[in-house]
Design an enzyme around this catalytic site. Structure first.
Site, short mmCIF file in Angstrom:
data_model
loop_
_atom_site.label_atom_id
_atom_site.label_comp_id
_atom_site.label_asym_id
_atom_site.label_seq_id
_atom_site.Cartn_x
_atom_site.Cartn_y
_atom_site.Cartn_z
N LYS A 189 0.87 -1.18 0.00
CA LYS A 189 0.00 0.00 0.00
C LYS A 189 0.90 1.22 0.00
O LYS A 189 1.64 1.48 0.94
CB LYS A 189 -0.89 -0.01 1.24
CG LYS A 189 -2.24 0.66 1.06
CD LYS A 189 -2.20 2.17 0.94
CE LYS A 189 -2.11 2.88 2.26
NZ LYS A 189 -1.92 4.35 2.08
N SER A 243 4.53 7.19 10.82
CA SER A 243 4.59 7.89 12.10
C SER A 243 4.35 6.93 13.26
O SER A 243 3.74 5.87 13.10
CB SER A 243 3.53 9.00 12.12
OG SER A 243 2.25 8.43 11.98
N ASP A 245 2.39 7.39 15.80
CA ASP A 245 0.96 7.30 16.10
C ASP A 245 0.28 6.26 15.22
O ASP A 245 -0.51 5.43 15.69
CB ASP A 245 0.28 8.66 15.90
CG ASP A 245 0.62 9.61 17.04
OD1 ASP A 245 1.13 9.13 18.07
OD2 ASP A 245 0.37 10.82 16.89
N THR A 246 0.57 6.30 13.92
CA THR A 246 -0.04 5.32 13.01
C THR A 246 0.50 3.92 13.29
O THR A 246 -0.24 2.94 13.20
CB THR A 246 0.19 5.73 11.54
OG1 THR A 246 -0.34 7.04 11.35
CG2 THR A 246 -0.50 4.79 10.58
N GLY A 247 1.77 3.83 13.67
CA GLY A 247 2.36 2.53 14.03
C GLY A 247 1.58 1.86 15.15
O GLY A 247 1.35 0.64 15.12
N GLU A 265 8.86 0.77 11.45
CA GLU A 265 9.95 1.75 11.38
C GLU A 265 9.28 3.11 11.51
O GLU A 265 8.59 3.54 10.60
CB GLU A 265 10.71 1.58 10.06
CG GLU A 265 12.12 2.08 10.15
CD GLU A 265 12.24 3.51 9.67
OE1 GLU A 265 12.04 4.41 10.52
OE2 GLU A 265 12.48 3.70 8.48
N CYS A 299 12.96 10.25 8.78
CA CYS A 299 12.65 9.76 10.12
C CYS A 299 13.88 9.82 11.01
O CYS A 299 13.77 9.95 12.22
CB CYS A 299 12.10 8.35 10.06
SG CYS A 299 13.07 7.29 9.00
N GLU A 396 8.93 15.35 16.68
CA GLU A 396 9.48 15.20 15.34
C GLU A 396 8.85 16.28 14.46
O GLU A 396 7.64 16.30 14.25
CB GLU A 396 9.12 13.81 14.82
CG GLU A 396 9.75 13.50 13.50
CD GLU A 396 9.51 12.06 13.07
OE1 GLU A 396 8.38 11.58 13.22
OE2 GLU A 396 10.44 11.44 12.55
P1 ADP Z 1 1.91 10.85 7.69
O1 ADP Z 1 1.09 11.40 8.81
O2 ADP Z 1 3.23 11.49 7.55
O3 ADP Z 1 1.20 10.76 6.37
P2 ADP Z 1 1.47 8.10 8.38
O4 ADP Z 1 2.23 7.28 9.33
O5 ADP Z 1 0.07 8.43 8.76
O6 ADP Z 1 2.33 9.39 8.12
O7 ADP Z 1 1.45 7.41 6.94
C1 ADP Z 1 2.32 6.41 6.52
C2 ADP Z 1 1.55 5.34 5.78
O8 ADP Z 1 0.59 4.78 6.66
C3 ADP Z 1 0.75 5.85 4.56
O9 ADP Z 1 0.80 4.86 3.55
C4 ADP Z 1 -0.64 5.99 5.13
O10 ADP Z 1 -1.65 5.89 4.15
C5 ADP Z 1 -0.70 4.81 6.07
N1 ADP Z 1 -1.71 4.93 7.13
C6 ADP Z 1 -2.13 6.06 7.75
N2 ADP Z 1 -3.09 5.78 8.66
C7 ADP Z 1 -3.29 4.43 8.62
C8 ADP Z 1 -4.16 3.52 9.31
N3 ADP Z 1 -5.03 3.92 10.22
N4 ADP Z 1 -4.08 2.21 9.00
C9 ADP Z 1 -3.20 1.76 8.09
N5 ADP Z 1 -2.37 2.56 7.39
C10 ADP Z 1 -2.40 3.89 7.65
#
Ligand code: ADP
Length: 497
Positions: A189, A243, A245-247, A265, A299, A396
């Site tokens: 993705k 990020s 948070d998303t991790g 990562e 990062c 960050e």
């Molecule tokens: P940023 O805030 O810099 O865009 P993210 O960590 O949110 O960084 O994005 C990194 C990747 O994670 C992108 O491919 C994004 O589409 C994906 N992403 C963001 N939110 C989610 C989620 N809830 N579940 C799965 N993938 C996500």
């Protein structure tokens, strides 16, 4: 925008692939929906790209499962697999101008960086992992009793991979390279900001002879396509870069679905420590590079520059002078060092941190403003007199904002450098072997660069301590992420020895 950089070096490139790559075909999303991908120089639309969602992830996972279960990929000889990867690397070099142009157009990074640094690294990573394909094997294990014991290193199955927008091609390589070398199939993705180069690379993979369904590429948004992939019951392993948070969200989705193993990562707030005995000019240049490279969108950016009090004033002066010399402008022009930030959201975020730095009484040495009124260009910004408790020293920022802090001795700086939720990387500048070793061992970070920074050879593992993630990518270590270890224990009736 500087006059030092005038000549446009971009070959004109057309966007040829905007559809999802599923089962060896470029197809529309199931819903028929698309979303625009924007040019960070202007905010204008480059192209409309298929918007993948749960249904498309389902289709892609099904194709990947079939390619894995029925072959031929995991059953092909490892040598054959490596040859596909090598052919792909050759094609990447053949099409390096198109790939580099698309990367710069979609992301905003300098074309010369795309063309001369990232595309060669991209090809190098695939050649590196092609080299591993036929060198992955298990052990014969001496065990107590009358048993013949061996371990089989098997591919793990269908790998889900979610990548960010700051290095669209390199993140593709870090994920896809080891997964393919081990014989897995993939659903990747891409980030919604930068979908273009992965499709182009996908096309080259088909041309290189990768069987249909082995590499599926879905563009789309995080909470829809990304979340469907992370929580899919038929995905065997998940790798994520993005990020912190998303991790956390991703780890939760994996845990609450089928407990697929996850490598992460994530973010960083990496210290860059300059001792009084360092070559100051070199340290200034490398600290500048460590922070400003890729518009500060790394990062592992060296975003806390710790400088010994004896050389602090000189270092700040020189860092300011270097930042003022940084050439910012259209990334397609020659001599440009810095392009625009990726999008309006990141631009606003960085500007807010600059305001926060000023409000918390850090000294704004230079920069601090937008450049022009179009796109997302930000002046190279340097703050001195930054204190550990300021927001700009803790969060960050992911932009061209350098924070310079002062320290007095080794133990103090190790303690302060470690006083963060992150632990991705660090830089140490000193001529003393003793200091270098002490600090390298004392720092809680996945990479320590001594008298250098951002050295990213394919063989060097990369990853984080603490909330910068878990697992390692690149190098031999990344193979473990994509292998299942099976112990086969066979009873022996009459051992020969
Ligand atoms: P940023 O805030 O810099 O865009 P993210 O960590 O949110 O960084 O994005 C990194 C990747 O994670 C992108 O491919 C994004 O589409 C994906 N992403 C963001 N939110 C989610 C989620 N809830 N579940 C799965 N993938 C996500």
């Amino acid at each position: 925008t500087s006059s030092a950089a005038e000549e446009l070096i971009s070959p004109s490139v057309q966007v040829s692939h905007t559809q999802l790559l599923i089962d060896g075909n470029f197809v529309d999303s199931a819903s028929g929906k698309t979303f625009p991908t924007l040019d960070p120089r202007t905010g204008e639309v480059i192209a409309h790209v298929a918007e993948g969602d749960a249904e498309d992830i389902n289709r892609a996972v099904k194709a990947a499962r079939k390619a894995f279960d029925e072959g031929p990929w995991p059953k092909m000889s490892a040598y054959e697999r490596s040859r596909v990867m090598l052919r792909f690397a050759d094609l990447v070099e053949k099409h390096s101008e198109e790939l580099a142009s698309l990367e710069t157009w979609d992301n905003g990074k300098p074309y010369q960086q795309s063309k001369n640094v990232e595309i060669p690294m991209f090809a190098r990573l695939f050649r590196y992992y092609a080299g591993w394909a036929d060198k992955i094997h298990g052990l014969t294990v001496p065990a107590d009793g009358n048993y013949h014991v061996q371990t089989l290193h098997e591919p793990i199955g269908v790998a889900g991979q979610i990548i960010p927008w700051n290095f669209p091609l390199l993140m593709f390589a870090w994920k896809v390279g080891p997964a393919l070398a081990c014989g897995n199939s993939i659903v990747l993705k891409t980030a919604e900001q930068t979908p273009l180069t992965a499709f182009y690379a996908g096309k080259l993979f088909l041309e290189a002879g990768l069987p249909p369904g082995v590499l599926n590429i879905v563009s789309g948004f995080g909470p829809t396509a990304g979340a469907s992939l992370a929580s899919h019951m038929d995905v065997d392993k998940l790798a994520f870069t993005g990020s912190t948070d998303t991790g956390k969200v991703i780890l939760g989705l994996a845990a609450n679905s089928n407990l697929k193993p996850v490598t992460l990562e994530l973010g960083g707030k990496s210290p860059f420590i300059v001792f009084e005995d360092a070559d100051i000019d070199k340290a200034v240049e490398q600290a500048h590079f460590a922070l400003f490279f890729n518009q500060g969108q790394c990062c592992c950016a060296g975003s806390r520059t710790y400088v010994h009090e004896k050389v602090y004033d000189e270092f700040v002066e020189k860092s300011k002078a270097r930042a003022l010399k940084r050439v910012v402008g259209d990334p397609f022009k020659k001599g440009i060092e810095q392009g625009p930030q990726i999008d309006s959201k990141q631009f606003e975020k960085v500007m807010n941190y600059i305001r926060s730095g000023v409000e918390s009484n850090a000294t704004l040495e230079c920069g601090g403003d937008q450049i022009g009124d179009k796109g997302y260009f930000i002046q190279p910004t340097v703050f001195s007199n930054v204190k550990d408790n300021m927001l700009i020293a803790q969060d960050e920022i992911f932009g061209p904002v350098q924070s310079i802090l002062k320290f007095r001795d080794v133990d103090e700086v190790i303690k302060r450098a470690n006083d963060t939720r992150y632990g991705l990387a660090a830089g140490v500048f000193t001529k003393s072997l003793d200091t270098a070793n002490r600090v390298s061992r004392g720092l809680k970070a996945g990479t320590v660069w001594v008298n250098c920074f951002d050295v990213f050879d394919a063989a060097i593992p990369f990853g984080g301590y603490k909330m910068s993630g878990n697992g390692r990518e690149k190098g031999i270590y990344s193979l473990n992420n994509y292998l299942q270890i099976k112990a086969v224990v066979t009873a022996l009736n009459k051992p020969a020895w």
